[in-house]
Design a protein around this motif. Sequence first.
Motif, PDB file in Angstrom:
ATOM      1  N   ARG A  71     -10.504   3.729   1.899  1.00 20.97           N
ATOM      2  CA  ARG A  71      -9.093   3.495   1.569  1.00 20.97           C
ATOM      3  C   ARG A  71      -8.815   3.750   0.092  1.00 20.97           C
ATOM      4  O   ARG A  71      -7.751   4.237  -0.278  1.00 20.97           O
ATOM      5  N   LEU A 102      -7.355  -4.210  -9.661  1.00 19.89           N
ATOM      6  CA  LEU A 102      -6.175  -4.452  -8.826  1.00 19.89           C
ATOM      7  C   LEU A 102      -6.023  -3.358  -7.769  1.00 19.89           C
ATOM      8  O   LEU A 102      -5.748  -3.640  -6.603  1.00 19.89           O
ATOM      9  N   ARG A 111      -6.202  -3.985  -3.715  1.00 18.61           N
ATOM     10  CA  ARG A 111      -5.071  -3.652  -2.850  1.00 18.61           C
ATOM     11  C   ARG A 111      -5.401  -2.565  -1.835  1.00 18.61           C
ATOM     12  O   ARG A 111      -4.641  -2.325  -0.906  1.00 18.61           O
ATOM     13  N   MET A 149      -9.422 -15.933 -10.963  1.00 23.23           N
ATOM     14  CA  MET A 149      -8.043 -15.559 -10.645  1.00 23.23           C
ATOM     15  C   MET A 149      -7.109 -15.741 -11.834  1.00 23.23           C
ATOM     16  O   MET A 149      -6.092 -15.052 -11.932  1.00 23.23           O
ATOM     17  N   LEU A 167      -1.460  -9.669 -14.585  1.00 23.57           N
ATOM     18  CA  LEU A 167      -0.191  -9.417 -13.898  1.00 23.57           C
ATOM     19  C   LEU A 167       1.001  -9.834 -14.753  1.00 23.57           C
ATOM     20  O   LEU A 167       2.078  -9.248 -14.659  1.00 23.57           O
ATOM     21  N   PRO A 220     -12.230 -10.795   2.682  1.00 21.99           N
ATOM     22  CA  PRO A 220     -11.776 -10.767   1.285  1.00 21.99           C
ATOM     23  C   PRO A 220     -11.024 -12.032   0.869  1.00 21.99           C
ATOM     24  O   PRO A 220     -11.054 -12.416  -0.291  1.00 21.99           O
ATOM     25  N   ALA A 221     -10.354 -12.693   1.826  1.00 26.74           N
ATOM     26  CA  ALA A 221      -9.623 -13.914   1.491  1.00 26.74           C
ATOM     27  C   ALA A 221     -10.525 -15.137   1.569  1.00 26.74           C
ATOM     28  O   ALA A 221     -10.134 -16.219   1.164  1.00 26.74           O
ATOM     29  N   MET A 243      -2.680 -10.198   1.624  1.00 26.27           N
ATOM     30  CA  MET A 243      -3.586  -9.053   1.738  1.00 26.27           C
ATOM     31  C   MET A 243      -3.144  -8.129   2.879  1.00 26.27           C
ATOM     32  O   MET A 243      -3.066  -6.902   2.722  1.00 26.27           O
ATOM     33  N   GLN A 282      -0.036  -6.114   2.124  1.00 26.05           N
ATOM     34  CA  GLN A 282      -0.382  -5.022   1.216  1.00 26.05           C
ATOM     35  C   GLN A 282      -0.991  -3.839   1.977  1.00 26.05           C
ATOM     36  O   GLN A 282      -0.682  -2.672   1.712  1.00 26.05           O
ATOM     37  N   MET A 283      -1.847  -4.140   2.957  1.00 21.47           N
ATOM     38  CA  MET A 283      -2.535  -3.083   3.708  1.00 21.47           C
ATOM     39  C   MET A 283      -1.558  -2.247   4.540  1.00 21.47           C
ATOM     40  O   MET A 283      -1.811  -1.081   4.806  1.00 21.47           O
ATOM     41  N   MET A 289      -4.118 -15.225  -6.452  1.00 24.37           N
ATOM     42  CA  MET A 289      -4.731 -14.368  -5.442  1.00 24.37           C
ATOM     43  C   MET A 289      -3.650 -13.667  -4.616  1.00 24.37           C
ATOM     44  O   MET A 289      -3.709 -12.461  -4.376  1.00 24.37           O
ATOM     45  N   THR A 349      -2.082 -11.057  -6.737  1.00 27.77           N
ATOM     46  CA  THR A 349      -2.980  -9.918  -6.914  1.00 27.77           C
ATOM     47  C   THR A 349      -2.850  -8.949  -5.735  1.00 27.77           C
ATOM     48  O   THR A 349      -2.910  -7.735  -5.908  1.00 27.77           O
ATOM     49  N   TRP A 350      -2.642  -9.505  -4.555  1.00 29.43           N
ATOM     50  CA  TRP A 350      -2.435  -8.645  -3.389  1.00 29.43           C
ATOM     51  C   TRP A 350      -0.973  -8.236  -3.238  1.00 29.43           C
ATOM     52  O   TRP A 350      -0.588  -7.665  -2.211  1.00 29.43           O
ATOM     53  N   GLY A 351      -0.147  -8.574  -4.225  1.00 30.25           N
ATOM     54  CA  GLY A 351       1.206  -8.021  -4.235  1.00 30.25           C
ATOM     55  C   GLY A 351       2.285  -8.902  -3.650  1.00 30.25           C
ATOM     56  O   GLY A 351       3.444  -8.480  -3.566  1.00 30.25           O
TER      57      GLY A 351
END
Lengths: 451, 451
Positions: free
Chosen positions: A86, A369, A373, A418, A425, B106-107, B145, B148-149, B172, B175-177
């Motif tokens: 990815r 980052l 993502r 974190m 961020l 990942p989480a 997460m 984001q994917m 966190m 970070t994943w948006g």
Amino acid sequence: MPQIKILLDETELPTHWYNVVADMPRPPAPPLAQDGKPISLQALSVIFPAPIIEQEISRARWIPIPEPVREIYRLWRPTPLYRAVRLEQALGTPARLYYKYEGVSPAGSHKPNTAVAQAYFNQLAGTRRLTTETGAGQWGSALAMAGQMFGLEVRVYMVRVSWEQKPSRRSMMETWGAEVIPSPSSETNCGRRVLDSDPDSPGSLGIAISEAVEEAVARDDTHYALGSVLNHVLLHQTVIGLEARKQFEKINEYPDIIVACCGGGSNFGGTAFPFFADKAAGRQVRLLAVEPESCPTLTRGRYAYDSGDSAGLTPLMLMYTLGRNFVPPRIHAGGLRYHGDSPLVSQLHHEGLVEAVAVPQRATFEAGLQFARTEGIIPAPETNHAIRAVIDEALACKQTGEPKTIFFTLSGHGHFDMSAYERYLAGQLEDAAYPDEAINSALAQLPKVAS
Amino acid sequence: MPQIKILLDETELPTHWYNVVADMPRPPAPPLAQDGKPISLQALSVIFPAPIIEQEISRARWIPIPEPVREIYRLWRPTPLYRAVRLEQALGTPARLYYKYEGVSPAGSHKPNTAVAQAYFNQLAGTRRLTTETGAGQWGSALAMAGQMFGLEVRVYMVRVSWEQKPSRRSMMETWGAEVIPSPSSETNCGRRVLDSDPDSPGSLGIAISEAVEEAVARDDTHYALGSVLNHVLLHQTVIGLEARKQFEKINEYPDIIVACCGGGSNFGGTAFPFFADKAAGRQVRLLAVEPESCPTLTRGRYAYDSGDSAGLTPLMLMYTLGRNFVPPRIHAGGLRYHGDSPLVSQLHHEGLVEAVAVPQRATFEAGLQFARTEGIIPAPETNHAIRAVIDEALACKQTGEPKTIFFTLSGHGHFDMSAYERYLAGQLEDAAYPDEAINSALAQLPKVAS
């Protein structure tokens, strides 16, 4: 979609560690005592047990991994090798990106690979207690767990400012049964001296090392354990690269470039050394160490004899160093804030066999980052240095069209870091490269010993 | 030493989820609208996309896992099945203890199994944004997460007191948006009403759910996602038990007892349901849900229709409940502080097919500590409930000499929960069982609907 996870089962766990000394063009330069003469084994035996000292000076290519160590390794090893498909797609690169994920260990990083071995050899030698130091806490937690597994008491001198700011890491060590002491402490002469002159001292890794070493020297039942830099530490970490080699064989791949972040050198050595044998035999493979611009040991340091701690208690080692009094800024990659580097990595770099690059902090978080993502895993700030370099190499491949295979070690997850991502961020992270004058001034204080 | 890690490679990842409804003795009781009549699909479609609603009411035994979901699953799945040999030895039990480790995601927990599926089906249905609520942050991070994917915006209403106390989880998600809003907020009518009467409200999961649902109802481009309780959530989590079944086949074992902690029921259902088909076909296997004494839904609640949130916005579901206004004490296993339970788990418990036990907080940390010190991994506080019950069953086997096979899911690591371990080690943790009067008073407020 191509295979993205290459696994080994536990029967494929390596049986031996690889000792790069056997394949180096020249033997390693010996550590020296403060008088400039090679250190005696006697002097080392005050703080390390005999089996560790044997490994430290061994020239044998393969060192057996004892079965009790392999039994603990099996709790999380072999670790997976992933293909970052990815991330490749997001970059639009023809390169194939692979990473070895060490964050699956109970401590969340690669550090237990040597902690477990050191705890075992100490138990074997009759050691009852271990002392060590820790900054951010990655190494301290690894040794706490390992000590628990082999019934050793562990005392960790934790840099006071981290002790206050990283209560989670402290609790983790205590959960595994270790005693955690904020350093400077009143437990040692060295600590008391610091506290006398500055009762509010935030501490430093240098002071914490001195306290841990002082206690190990003073007590017959106690040895000292170090989490990086020394030959035996890098030896234990080669389990990473050895597994990766097998995993690449399974998919008929071989990396063109091997990347790892490099502070004291254990993650880099553990990753790259098992491929060094092939390079020594003529194979085209680049070994790339990545360090922070704020602590540019390999890229801007001097190749010279220096001591491993700031107080000058340890033997002198021939290594790339910024001077033992160099104090890097407070970047979040605490594991990369070391003034020196592994003598083995340093020597190979000096001989042109290992490349090095320094990267600025913000660019490493940008890379981390993007990784989180796309691939999901949130990497530790140290690891983000490797990822920065990997992305840069992958983008270079995009320019040239070369489908290179790039391999790196994801040395730990970032779940304890974190707050660093939060600052990134929020636009609050700084780049902090060091001016030449600051580095030259620290280097001017190097001991006067012929290199 | 026996094999301790049973792996599947990514080609062995399940292709279908298992729907326990197909094998239940009776069909599930329907959810009801506030008027006591079965809820219309139309009403559900305001907050959920069509494919999710189909899964929620499906009676098909197998539901295909779409390829894009499997591609994300492969970033960490199949997860390993471990044998806890060192724990067995420490307990001196003849029982064989196995655990499925979901902390490798990942989480750091099992939550992404459904988050990824829900994000995918929403993307498929043209959803642009997702809202959800989170307490301690496990679910919010998983959905961040997953969003984001699949390119979805995610807004998480995070209980304000957690937002303040758990900055790591908040970072966190960012970070994943995801966008993280402390709840109660001024973004919704519901939040504004709470703030009007109490500007310093610490918030609650009930309020946060109401805010997330209100926004999803109000905006055409936005749907709502829930992390547990509902049928489709448990369906997605069956990937855990399905993998475990294959892993047991590989070693010619079959569990006598299957254990999981149970809050909303997704970890328990995901673990136990794939074995339920065998039980329905006559196989002797015990399915044991473990809950906290401080929120004893299955063991002391009433089997009755109740709403899923405290404001009463959701449909009424037939489930074991302590009453939607029941407020459990602040135990550290935030994921188990839910007044109700999955209707599927509840119905199977009501019919005597699923057992339940409630355990006190301190005993769960005692179990977690013993686990960490033998097996290495530090479990999440929720998981410690399962481990407590597993150890109790293993000690019972020691008494009887029975070599039972006991299986549990280690639903997440505890790296974000070290302060709870710190309090336990400092002797500051409390047990907080609820008196009958408190539970009876909450139950007296149940809606008047025939069960």
